[in-house]
Design a protein around this motif. Sequence first.
Motif, PDB file in Angstrom:
ATOM      1  N   GLN A   8      39.137   0.819  -8.390  1.00 24.33           N
ATOM      2  CA  GLN A   8      40.456   1.291  -8.813  1.00 24.33           C
ATOM      3  C   GLN A   8      41.018   0.422  -9.928  1.00 24.33           C
ATOM      4  OE1 GLN A   8      43.354   2.523  -5.810  1.00 24.33           O
ATOM      5  NE2 GLN A   8      41.720   2.548  -4.301  1.00 24.33           N
ATOM      6  N   PHE A  11      39.144   1.293 -13.094  1.00 27.87           N
ATOM      7  CA  PHE A  11      39.569   2.619 -13.537  1.00 27.87           C
ATOM      8  C   PHE A  11      40.938   2.552 -14.214  1.00 27.87           C
ATOM      9  CE2 PHE A  11      41.295   6.937 -12.529  1.00 27.87           C
ATOM     10  CZ  PHE A  11      40.378   7.668 -13.273  1.00 27.87           C
ATOM     11  N   ARG A  12      41.882   1.840 -13.609  1.00 26.47           N
ATOM     12  CA  ARG A  12      43.225   1.729 -14.185  1.00 26.47           C
ATOM     13  C   ARG A  12      43.212   0.964 -15.504  1.00 26.47           C
ATOM     14  NH1 ARG A  12      45.472   0.500  -8.252  1.00 26.47           N
ATOM     15  NH2 ARG A  12      45.878   2.662  -7.615  1.00 26.47           N
ATOM     16  N   THR A  41      47.063   7.588 -10.054  1.00 29.15           N
ATOM     17  CA  THR A  41      46.119   6.813  -9.252  1.00 29.15           C
ATOM     18  C   THR A  41      46.809   6.076  -8.099  1.00 29.15           C
ATOM     19  OG1 THR A  41      46.293   4.832 -10.649  1.00 29.15           O
ATOM     20  CG2 THR A  41      44.567   6.440 -11.207  1.00 29.15           C
ATOM     21  N   TYR A  63      39.053  11.836  -5.671  1.00 29.40           N
ATOM     22  CA  TYR A  63      40.377  12.135  -6.216  1.00 29.40           C
ATOM     23  C   TYR A  63      40.546  11.519  -7.609  1.00 29.40           C
ATOM     24  CZ  TYR A  63      45.440  11.485  -6.797  1.00 29.40           C
ATOM     25  OH  TYR A  63      46.713  11.435  -7.297  1.00 29.40           O
ATOM     26  N   LEU A  64      40.114  10.273  -7.788  1.00 32.65           N
ATOM     27  CA  LEU A  64      40.224   9.612  -9.093  1.00 32.65           C
ATOM     28  C   LEU A  64      39.362  10.319 -10.140  1.00 32.65           C
ATOM     29  CD1 LEU A  64      40.146   5.835  -8.026  1.00 32.65           C
ATOM     30  CD2 LEU A  64      42.143   7.246  -8.582  1.00 32.65           C
ATOM     31  N   LEU A  67      41.129  13.532 -11.126  1.00 35.63           N
ATOM     32  CA  LEU A  67      42.244  13.255 -12.039  1.00 35.63           C
ATOM     33  C   LEU A  67      41.748  13.125 -13.474  1.00 35.63           C
ATOM     34  CD1 LEU A  67      44.497  10.616 -10.223  1.00 35.63           C
ATOM     35  CD2 LEU A  67      45.025  13.014 -10.685  1.00 35.63           C
TER      36      LEU A  67
END
Length: 200
Positions: A8, A11-12, A41, A63-64, A67
């Motif tokens: 995460q 990804f961010r 996120t 889910y990510l 998106l």
Amino acid sequence: MKLMYLLQIIFRCTLLALAVYHGAKREARFMKSALLVFAMTFLPALIHVILRVEIDSFSILIYLVILFMTLYLGGSLGYYDRFSWWDRITHFLSGAAFVGFGIATIRAGSDITKILVILFGFNFSITLHVFWEVLEYVSDCVLHGNAQRWQKFHINKNHVSNIHLSEKAIQPAGLVDTMNDFNCCIVGAVLASAVWWFFL
């Protein structure tokens, strides 16, 4: 769990880098899309804090991916118009992911049988897709968009798109698009439910 947390963060950071890149190139549309995905996120963590619902790592990972595929690649970079199968893949994945969201919701603070948990997760996923299709329809009506591919020709910022309607089509393109979305969602939800049966 630590691996999911690390993914995460990566990804961010990638999304923020994309936002800065598009901002430097004065591509406001792409920058807004990257920032929107970045903000979204945090939704699973927000659900956990507010509703005390802990969603499993695999569903969050899908889910990510959804998106990024829908809002950035599909919406901003035009992958929905470039690839006729793009919409189907995203609906298939979301059908699978939201089964996990539904299962996490019903398992929070309740002690019910496994079959009911699976059925709730499956129905939760399908219901979210029904609402999504309704929102697409309302959006098309109000904003004169083409989310449900009901227009044979639709001019967007990149090009004229008519790849979603065959000349030999018996049904209107909007109906075909909506039913394909539902079918892909159902297949994804069924497969995810089958997998969840062995993990619960």
